[in-house]
Enzyme design. Structure first.
Site, PDB file in Angstrom:
ATOM      1  N   ARG A 234       0.858  -1.191   0.000  1.00 53.80           N
ATOM      2  CA  ARG A 234       0.000   0.000   0.000  1.00 53.80           C
ATOM      3  C   ARG A 234       0.896   1.244   0.000  1.00 53.80           C
ATOM      4  NH1 ARG A 234      -3.434  -2.709  -1.615  1.00 53.80           N
ATOM      5  NH2 ARG A 234      -5.502  -3.145  -0.784  1.00 53.80           N
ATOM      6  N   ASP A 258       4.484  -0.392  -6.905  1.00 53.67           N
ATOM      7  CA  ASP A 258       3.240  -0.674  -7.637  1.00 53.67           C
ATOM      8  C   ASP A 258       2.099   0.125  -7.027  1.00 53.67           C
ATOM      9  OD1 ASP A 258       1.697  -2.247  -9.585  1.00 53.67           O
ATOM     10  OD2 ASP A 258       0.787  -3.190  -7.819  1.00 53.67           O
ATOM     11  N   GLU A 263      -2.339   7.502  -5.107  1.00 58.30           N
ATOM     12  CA  GLU A 263      -2.618   6.817  -6.372  1.00 58.30           C
ATOM     13  C   GLU A 263      -4.068   6.918  -6.824  1.00 58.30           C
ATOM     14  OE1 GLU A 263      -1.550   2.722  -5.222  1.00 58.30           O
ATOM     15  OE2 GLU A 263      -3.664   2.215  -5.484  1.00 58.30           O
ATOM     16  N   HIS A 295      -0.529  -0.121  -9.806  1.00 59.83           N
ATOM     17  CA  HIS A 295      -1.318  -1.076  -9.017  1.00 59.83           C
ATOM     18  C   HIS A 295      -1.788  -2.255  -9.883  1.00 59.83           C
ATOM     19  CE1 HIS A 295      -3.559  -1.222  -4.971  1.00 59.83           C
ATOM     20  NE2 HIS A 295      -3.471  -2.441  -5.452  1.00 59.83           N
TER      21      HIS A 295
HETATM   22  P1  NAD Z   1      -1.509 -11.377   4.708  1.00 57.00           P
HETATM   23  O1  NAD Z   1      -2.576 -10.924   5.648  1.00 57.00           O
HETATM   24  O2  NAD Z   1      -1.449 -12.812   4.304  1.00 57.00           O
HETATM   25  O3  NAD Z   1      -0.071 -10.979   5.303  1.00 57.00           O
HETATM   26  C1  NAD Z   1       0.197  -9.743   5.880  1.00 57.00           C
HETATM   27  C2  NAD Z   1       1.267  -9.972   6.930  1.00 57.00           C
HETATM   28  O4  NAD Z   1       1.620  -8.699   7.473  1.00 57.00           O
HETATM   29  C3  NAD Z   1       0.789 -10.844   8.095  1.00 57.00           C
HETATM   30  O5  NAD Z   1       1.703 -11.900   8.321  1.00 57.00           O
HETATM   31  C4  NAD Z   1       0.747  -9.883   9.277  1.00 57.00           C
HETATM   32  O6  NAD Z   1       1.071 -10.489  10.516  1.00 57.00           O
HETATM   33  C5  NAD Z   1       1.828  -8.895   8.854  1.00 57.00           C
HETATM   34  N1  NAD Z   1       1.759  -7.635   9.595  1.00 57.00           N
HETATM   35  C6  NAD Z   1       0.687  -7.013  10.134  1.00 57.00           C
HETATM   36  N2  NAD Z   1       1.069  -5.895  10.789  1.00 57.00           N
HETATM   37  C7  NAD Z   1       2.410  -5.827  10.650  1.00 57.00           C
HETATM   38  C8  NAD Z   1       3.391  -4.915  11.116  1.00 57.00           C
HETATM   39  N3  NAD Z   1       3.051  -3.856  11.872  1.00 57.00           N
HETATM   40  N4  NAD Z   1       4.682  -5.144  10.801  1.00 57.00           N
HETATM   41  C9  NAD Z   1       5.034  -6.225  10.057  1.00 57.00           C
HETATM   42  N5  NAD Z   1       4.153  -7.128   9.603  1.00 57.00           N
HETATM   43  C10 NAD Z   1       2.861  -6.929   9.891  1.00 57.00           C
HETATM   44  O7  NAD Z   1      -1.652 -10.427   3.453  1.00 57.00           O
HETATM   45  P2  NAD Z   1      -1.122 -10.694   1.962  1.00 57.00           P
HETATM   46  O8  NAD Z   1      -2.174 -11.390   1.190  1.00 57.00           O
HETATM   47  O9  NAD Z   1       0.246 -11.242   2.018  1.00 57.00           O
HETATM   48  O10 NAD Z   1      -1.077  -9.184   1.423  1.00 57.00           O
HETATM   49  C11 NAD Z   1      -0.151  -8.241   1.924  1.00 57.00           C
HETATM   50  C12 NAD Z   1      -0.541  -6.850   1.433  1.00 57.00           C
HETATM   51  O11 NAD Z   1      -0.401  -6.815   0.000  1.00 57.00           O
HETATM   52  C13 NAD Z   1      -2.029  -6.510   1.672  1.00 57.00           C
HETATM   53  O12 NAD Z   1      -2.194  -5.902   2.916  1.00 57.00           O
HETATM   54  C14 NAD Z   1      -2.348  -5.551   0.542  1.00 57.00           C
HETATM   55  O13 NAD Z   1      -2.195  -4.234   1.035  1.00 57.00           O
HETATM   56  C15 NAD Z   1      -1.261  -5.817  -0.496  1.00 57.00           C
HETATM   57  N6  NAD Z   1      -1.795  -6.269  -1.795  1.00 57.00           N
HETATM   58  C16 NAD Z   1      -1.431  -5.585  -2.907  1.00 57.00           C
HETATM   59  C17 NAD Z   1      -1.867  -5.999  -4.156  1.00 57.00           C
HETATM   60  C18 NAD Z   1      -1.436  -5.282  -5.417  1.00 57.00           C
HETATM   61  O14 NAD Z   1      -2.022  -5.512  -6.483  1.00 57.00           O
HETATM   62  N7  NAD Z   1      -0.433  -4.423  -5.388  1.00 57.00           N
HETATM   63  C19 NAD Z   1      -2.710  -7.108  -4.259  1.00 57.00           C
HETATM   64  C20 NAD Z   1      -3.063  -7.814  -3.087  1.00 57.00           C
HETATM   65  C21 NAD Z   1      -2.598  -7.383  -1.857  1.00 57.00           C
END
Ligand code: NAD
Length: 333
Positions: A234, A258, A263, A295
């Site tokens: 994000r 990305d 954005e 994105h």
């Molecule tokens: P997920 O929930 O499987 O993993 C997120 C991880 O972050 C978890 O292990 C959680 O414990 C950890 N976390 C939470 N707070 C934290 C902190 N303060 N410090 C460190 N780690 C922390 O999520 P995911 O499916 O792996 O997705 C991760 C991120 O990717 C999403 O939050 C979303 O914002 C982003 N995303 C982006 C796109 C894109 O197209 N660019 C697509 C999907 C997801």
């Protein structure tokens, strides 16, 4: 159930209509984003279906609730654009698609790493101009380098697996440890150690109050000179001005993003020919060692299929009052 589907492009409609062929939802597509200005369009719709740039703040949710909307159905995993407390107070259920493209996002992060390192985006343009000089295209081997992964959930774990395949050392930071990452040799460390020892830092944690501007002037100063920073998570995980300063001082050697803080003013639209008003973005994209994509990390056929299938199933669950595994729970104090 009648569903107002906001922020839809032709590709969303195609996959949602196909997934809905084994459901009977009445999907009404709107190209516009959902906000307090457009919420009136959803009057008399029990459900709204939204994506990452729709803004579901308290005002929007109140307008929706007064029009009879009870279900907020997200087509994405992140829910930082929804005021969960307001939704809960209004008695609205919020459901999401928790995983639709973890491989796609991790693979896109690797694409950014490789392109930035080997300057493939510059090489592409050079060859088109018949410039076959190698000056300025010098890269480094990924083998033996250290990759720091912040957030080792679904996407962070897959990135760790891929980078291990390149022969990288993997350092990790998360508020919870993922045993799978440790199994493949990833090592959990404090953030300060990750910052100090990583050649490449990739962000995969959600945007929360705690992670807002995780990458800032202070943390950039703790990193290795010429570090590569990758953000496919994000935009607001990064303080953009601090990163611009870090690029200018060469403390940051490469930036691949990305996502971008502002954005929603830019991404997903064709603005060619328009005057971009965001000077910070313009400065950022002017650096030769910055690679920005709009994105698109999630944007694979598999992801659009999974989003559409899960969304239609979530709609069926909430309509029929079934327990929905993808509901986002919020505890009111
Ligand atoms: P997920 O929930 O499987 O993993 C997120 C991880 O972050 C978890 O292990 C959680 O414990 C950890 N976390 C939470 N707070 C934290 C902190 N303060 N410090 C460190 N780690 C922390 O999520 P995911 O499916 O792996 O997705 C991760 C991120 O990717 C999403 O939050 C979303 O914002 C982003 N995303 C982006 C796109 C894109 O197209 N660019 C697509 C999907 C997801």
């Amino acid at each position: 159930m009648k569903v107002a589907v906001f922020s839809t492009k032709a590709y969303d409609r195609q996959f949602l209509v196909a997934a809905n062929s084994h459901h009977e939802h009445e999907l009404v597509f709107f190209e516009t984003r959902l906000s307090s200005h457009t919420a009136i369009l959803a009057a008399d719709f029990p459900a709204v279906c939204v994506f990452v740039h729709d803004l579901l703040d308290a005002t929007t949710l109140e307008i929706l609730a007064s029009g009879g909307t009870r279900f907020i159905v997200l087509r994405c995993a992140g829910f930082n654009n929804v005021d969960l407390q307001a939704a809960s107070e209004l008695g609205m259920k919020v459901v999401r698609v928790p995983a639709y493209s973890p491989y796609g996002v991790a693979e896109h992060a690797v694409g950014l790493i490789l392109s930035l390192n080997r300057k493939i985006h510059h090489a592409y343009n050079r060859v088109r101009e018949s410039n076959f000089s190698l000056s300025g295209l010098l890269g480094f081997n990924l083998h033996g380098r250290t990759v720091g992964i912040i957030g080792t959930g679904k996407i962070g774990l897959i990135l760790g697996q891929i980078m291990k395949g390149f022969g990288c050392h993997v350092l990790a930071y998360d508020v919870y440890r993922n045993a799978e990452l440790e199994k493949i040799g990833g090592r959990y460390v404090e953030l300060s150690e990750l910052f100090a020892n990583s050649d490449i830092i990739s962000l995969h944690c959600p945007l929360t109050a705690e992670t807002h501007h995780l990458i800032n002037a202070e943390t950039i100063a703790q990193m290795k000179p010429k570090v590569m920073i990758i953000n496919t998570s994000r935009g607001s995980l990064i303080d953009t001005q601090a990163v611009i300063d870090g690029l200018k001082s060469r403390q940051i050697g490469f930036l691949g993003v990305d996502v971008y803080e502002q954005e929603s003013q830019l991404f997903f639209e064709d603005l060619s020919g328009e005057i971009i008003q965001d000077d910070v973005f313009q400065r950022l994209r002017a650096f030769p060692n910055v690679l920005i994509t709009g994105h698109q990390a999630f944007f694979t056929e598999e992801a659009l299929y999974n989003i559409a299938e899960t969304t239609c199933a979530n709609l069926a669950d909430v309509e029929q009052g079934r327990c929905c595994a993808n509901e986002i729970s919020y505890q009111l104090n």
